[in-house]
Design an enzyme around this catalytic site. Structure first.
Site, PDB file in Angstrom:
ATOM      1  N   ASP A 144      -8.789  -3.072   2.924  1.00 29.75           N
ATOM      2  CA  ASP A 144      -7.062  -4.151   2.660  1.00 29.75           C
ATOM      3  C   ASP A 144      -7.079  -5.547   3.116  1.00 29.75           C
ATOM      4  OD1 ASP A 144      -5.727  -2.659   0.947  1.00 29.75           O
ATOM      5  OD2 ASP A 144      -4.973  -1.363   3.210  1.00 29.75           O
ATOM      6  N   ASP A 197       1.501  -1.458   0.043  1.00 27.35           N
ATOM      7  CA  ASP A 197       0.188  -0.051   0.322  1.00 27.35           C
ATOM      8  C   ASP A 197       0.679   1.485   0.197  1.00 27.35           C
ATOM      9  OD1 ASP A 197      -3.029   1.427   0.137  1.00 27.35           O
ATOM     10  OD2 ASP A 197      -1.919   1.290   2.318  1.00 27.35           O
ATOM     11  N   ASP A 223      -3.538  -0.622   5.064  1.00 26.30           N
ATOM     12  CA  ASP A 223      -4.634   0.429   6.768  1.00 26.30           C
ATOM     13  C   ASP A 223      -5.413   0.254   6.964  1.00 26.30           C
ATOM     14  OD1 ASP A 223      -4.489   1.916   5.056  1.00 26.30           O
ATOM     15  OD2 ASP A 223      -3.560   3.511   5.391  1.00 26.30           O
TER      16      ASP A 223
END
Length: 1016
Positions: A695, A393, A691
């Site tokens: 996800d 990410d 985060d």
């Protein structure tokens, strides 16, 4: 404090308690909630206000002060997790006594001692000494387990730390989860997981995933008590611990904390032991092979010794065979042979393998925590050694996670960087509108620190906009909390917009913010450079900066303040809007990230991420050099590959793409999931970072999931295996290094133990066949077992990692744990040691000046020769452990990195010291005698010679040993672990350690992938 008397009854339909210590557990019984009983119970207490009166709190201001916090904590308990009671040392000792072979050896030692006492003349020495040696082994093993169990328990407490926002004294305050008390007014938002039980007070479109507690997959819509009393269908005001916020934001009144919560009640019912890690399962295959060989050698040695004894009796002319057979001396000898056989099994079965894994994991987990990696699942440590793909990410991991407005399109113009200050000079009415749209329509509460800088608490993008408004002279406290906010429709992944209806300047405003492409679709006008509303054209749209952007829009609604705003359809609200601004928000790349990315590529790890900052991170080069698949849009990627029943549809196309793919732009949760799924189908070992709540599916699918410790949502952390405490990508490199080091440490230990086993087993059979007795007695072999199992696992399993580990490719998923380099080392060291020990065993007495006059004192045993044999054998193992610290073909110097591991040298010094004490003072207890100075010197020459031979062996090409593979290294099926020879003969000393650590965390691989919860 007022007293509310609640009558105690047996029926579940009543609250149970007396006076101020009311117990609210019946409110959260699933049957009571389902049947509406809980609603009635709350109504009996006067609803929210009645509960507030019990706790003496103001629902708008929260708990008054720290004194009241202390009072409530003392009355209703602290919000502490259930901690499994640690096992006392005496229980660990008793558990060690569950080892089958040690039990047999103890019985044999007791019988030997009794027979020795009957025989007299010190015959009880050996039995008593073996008895003491066994308990020494048990004591050390239990002590080691005791220490490690407490280390894991200490780490477990770290996993339960988190932070929430509550109202205290009228202010929004961030506190630790552990500081929540009954009566707190708690704020929650999308992605949170409750660890307390409470009553919903207010909020907007709050939907909760209660499947973890109820087993129901449908989301539960939450509403205030008065709404639920009117219409109970499909709505509930009760918020249970362990459930997740899928949509919305809101406020709750905390009613139960700590061990009384629903979640902890279920934990108490569902305690279970941990499952073995993949490496432990794989090592069972190695242990099984070694165990079988050990059993065969033990039986063979016992039979040979027995046959040789009977032959000796048959050749005796003074007494008949049966006269000698029924003599007490014969029984003593047979028992001695039996103990030697049992001891060989004790030594051969590698009990130290699982212990070494556990020690390595314990050591690594502690060290990784110091380097900002908080490990949730033990297996993830070792798996990181094989990771060859990292799907990263962007926000917070590769960047500083301090969002700032660095450009803005407003008032018909673009403003960048230093030009932002010019916005202060714009028309005041427009600035008022800009501030109101950003400050009313948000849920973040950043705080200004002592140094004047803001601490970004909550959504970072919102924080950036709030700070921007503060720079313009508009403070958050003037806008929120406020009764002027009439309705809030929270952001979700489908709408990609947040909406607030606000009573402002005597008008009803609709403010919305969200993804610019979504906001622009709903806008027909914008505010131009004259401060007037003008038609929004495609040319105006093109002027918007392509950064991390957020659009703000508004319209004025023609409704009275008393109108039911919740009834207005969302479709009507989001039409004919006027664009206020488009903000460009940037999160700077962390300074150390580009070098960390390059280190990944040198380590054979491919990094794949979002496009926006790929060039800053040195992942992408110029556009002209890019392959068509190197940077792709998520929609294109999804269309070409697809996913069906958790598998990629077109795996061949996927394989063609991922060879080049480094950047996946505008990736949805589904795109991330497809990428993780496909890479795993191609036998890659992948790590995924994230985060946000969206996800979670990819984190669960990955071999190792990394969650952000600072910015990560509770859902994200719950799905992950490792939490990055500093949200830093470099910490992932650290995890890779420690993962590779775990494999290295285990291989060092196996390399050492295999050498000891080969030499000990070979010499036992040879000695029994040629000299009519095993060269090493039971007590000596138990000492060797202590060296090669407990001491060696402590010494070799705690080797720190070297940066050189990152300069080679990851371990392959199907790579053998005992490789050709290790076979080369074991074979070379074993041949040398066997040759030296045979030399000592069979060389004429005069060469080493053996004194055969001592033999009579030890029943004609060549005591000085066998003492030198014992001394040389032990010293060679100690020196070999130094050589085994090196696994590669490059490091020829066994002393490089000499002072990296002080524990290693301390253990070796202890072993040498104890060995010399045994030789000097062991006498008939250890069945040894003193050696001359020259004999001691020769022992050291032989031992150090082994290190020279190891250097020579390392120069041999490892490819010569590629064809050797004698172990069942595919591992043993988990359900068959208790059926292996190693498990039946030796109790695994590491069974208990991991269970304390993993007890309160679901095994990630066994959790149902509730993808539907996150697909939006």
């Amino acid at each position: 404090m007022s007293r509310v008397n609640l009558i105690e009854k047996n029926s579940d339909s009543e609250l149970v308690g007396q006076g101020e210590e009311a117990d609210f557990k019946n409110l959260f019984k699933l049957d009571n909630i389902r049947d509406g009983v809980s609603l009635g119970l709350v109504q009996q207490l006067g609803g929210e206000q009645g509960l507030a009166k019990i706790f003496q709190v103001d629902l708008k201001r929260g708990v008054q002060d720290e004194e009241q916090v202390s009072t409530l904590r003392n009355r209703y308990g602290a919000n502490l997790p259930i901690v499994k009671e640690l096992t006392p040392l005496w229980k660990l000792i008793v558990e060690c006594l569950g080892d089958t072979m040690l039990q047999i050896l103890i019985v044999a030692a007791i019988v030997s001692t009794v027979l020795g006492i009957i025989e007299g003349e010190g015959g009880w020495y050996e039995g008593l000494t073996i008895f003491l040696a066994i308990f020494l082994i048990i004591g050390i093993t239990a002590g080691n387990n005791y220490a490690k169990e407490r280390q894991f328990a200490k780490l477990q407490s770290k996993l339960d730390e988190g932070h929430v926002q509550v109202k205290r004294g009228g202010n929004i305050t961030t506190i630790s989860n552990k500081d929540i008390v009954v009566g707190d007014v708690l704020l929650f938002q999308l992605g949170d997981i409750f660890n307390v039980d409470g009553l919903y007070l207010s909020g907007s479109e709050v939907k909760i995933d209660e499947s973890a507690m109820t087993g129901e997959s449908d989301e539960m819509l939450k509403a205030p008590l008065d709404v639920c009393l009117k219409d109970q269908k499909g709505k509930s005001p009760f918020l249970m611990s362990g459930t997740k916020v899928n949509e919305g934001t809101g406020v709750m009144l905390v009613l139960q904390v700590g061990e009384k919560t629903v979640q902890n009640e279920m934990k108490r019912l569902g305690e279970s032991d941990s499952t073995p890690t993949p490496l432990q399962v794989k090592l069972e295959g190695v242990a099984e092979t070694i165990g079988k060989v050990g059993v065969i050698v033990a039986i063979l040695t016992f039979v040979i010794l027995l046959v040789r004894l009977f032959i000796e009796y048959a050749q005796n002319d003074e007494q008949t065979f049966w006269e000698q057979f029924w003599h007490l001396d014969c029984l003593q000898k047979i028992l001695k042979f039996f103990m030697i056989g049992v001891t060989i099994i004790v030594v051969a079965v590698p009990e130290g393998l699982p212990l070494a894994v556990t020690i390595t994991l314990a050591f690594s987990v502690n060290k990784m925590k110091d380097e900002q990696n908080l490990v949730k699942t033990l297996a993830s440590c070792e798996i990181m050694g094989g990771v060859n793909n990292i799907c990263s990410d962007k926000t917070g991991t590769l960047t500083m996670n301090t969002m700032q407005v660095n450009s803005i399109f407003c008032y018909g113009s673009n403003y960048k960087d230093y030009q932002l200050l010019q916005i202060k000079n714009l028309e005041k009415d427009y600035l008022d509108l800009l501030a109101a749209s950003n400050l009313y329509n948000s849920s973040a509460y950043p705080k200004r620190g002592i140094n004047g800088k803001f601490e970004q608490i909550g959504n970072k993008t919102e924080c950036a906009l709030i700070e921007f408004c503060d720079m313009l002279g508009y403070q958050l406290s003037s806008y929120r909390p406020s009764d002027n906010i009439l309705r809030v429709i929270p952001l979700n992944s489908k709408r990609k917009m947040m909406i607030s209806l606000v009573h402002h300047n005597n008008k009803i405003y609709l403010f919305t913010k969200g993804a610019p492409e979504m906001v622009l679709k709903k806008c027909s006008k914008f505010i131009n450079s004259n401060g007037e509303e003008a038609k929004l054209t495609s040319q105006d749209t093109n002027n918007i900066q392509a950064l991390r952007t957020l659009g703000n829009a508004y319209k004025i609604l023609n409704y009275h303040l008393e109108y039911d705003f919740d009834s207005i359809p969302e479709e009507y609200l989001l039409t004919d809007l006027t664009l206020i601004n488009i903000a460009g928000i940037k999160d700077p790349v962390r300074p150390d990230v580009p070098s960390a990315i390059q280190q990944c590529y040198r380590s054979g790890i491919i990094v794949r991420m979002a496009k926006a900052i790929a060039r800053d991170c040195k992942i992408l080069g110029p556009d002209s050099d890019l392959h068509e698949y190197e940077a792709m849009e998520g929609s294109q990627f999804r269309q070409l590959t697809g996913v069906e029943v958790q598998e990629v549809k077109d795996l061949l196309k996927f394989q063609e793409i991922v060879v080049h793919l480094k950047v996946l732009a505008r990736a949805t949760p589904e795109d991330k999931f497809i990428l993780a799924t496909g890479l795993k189908q191609l036998d890659n070992v992948i790590a995924v970072t994230g985060d946000g709540t969206n996800d979670a599916p990819a984190l669960r699918k990955a071999d190792v999931g990394f969650a952000m410790g600072i910015t990560g949502t509770d859902v994200c952390k719950d799905a992950a295996d490792i939490i990055l405490l500093d949200d830093n990508f470099s910490s992932i490199i650290t995890a890779c290094k420690w993962g590779r080091n775990i494999y290295n440490c285990i291989r060092k230990f196996i390399q050492f133990q295999l050498t000891v086993n080969v030499v000990a087993l070979f010499m036992s059979v040879l000695g029994a066949a040629v000299t009519k007795e095993a060269p090493l007695t039971s007590i000596q072999m138990l000492w060797v077992n202590l060296i090669m199992d407990t001491f060696a696992s402590l010494a070799l399993a705690t080797e720190p990692p070297s940066d050189r580990l990152l300069n080679r490719k990851p371990y392959g998923k199907r790579e053998s744990i005992v490789n050709s380099i290790m076979y080369r080392t074991v074979i070379g060291a074993s041949i040398y040691q066997i040759a030296i020990l045979c030399l000592i065993l069979f060389i004429p007495d005069r060469i080493f000046d053996f004194d055969d006059s001592l033999d009579k004192e030890y029943e004609d045993r060549p005591i000085q020769r066998l003492t030198m044999f014992f001394q040389t054998f032990v010293l060679m193992q100690i020196c070999n452990s130094i050589s085994c610290r090196k696994l590669d073909e490059v490091s020829l110097n066994p002393f490089s990195g000499l002072f990296n591991n002080s524990l290693f040298w301390l253990i070796n010094l202890i072993e040498v010291a104890v060995q010399y004490l045994l030789i000097l003072f062991g006498d008939k207890f250890a069945v040894v005698c003193e050696l001359t100075v020259w004999q001691h010197i020769f022992c050291w020459i032989f031992a150090l010679g082994g290190m020279i031979v190891a250097i020579f062996v390392r120069t041999l090409p490892s490819r010569w040993f590629n064809g050797i593979n004698i172990f069942a290294e595919e591992g043993i099926e988990e359900e068959n672990l208790d059926e292996t020879i190693a498990s039946k003969l030796r109790r695994k000393s590491s069974i208990r350690i991991g269970s304390v650590y993993d007890e309160n965390h679901e095994n990630k691989r066994s959790v149902q992938k509730r993808l539907s919860v996150f697909k939006e």
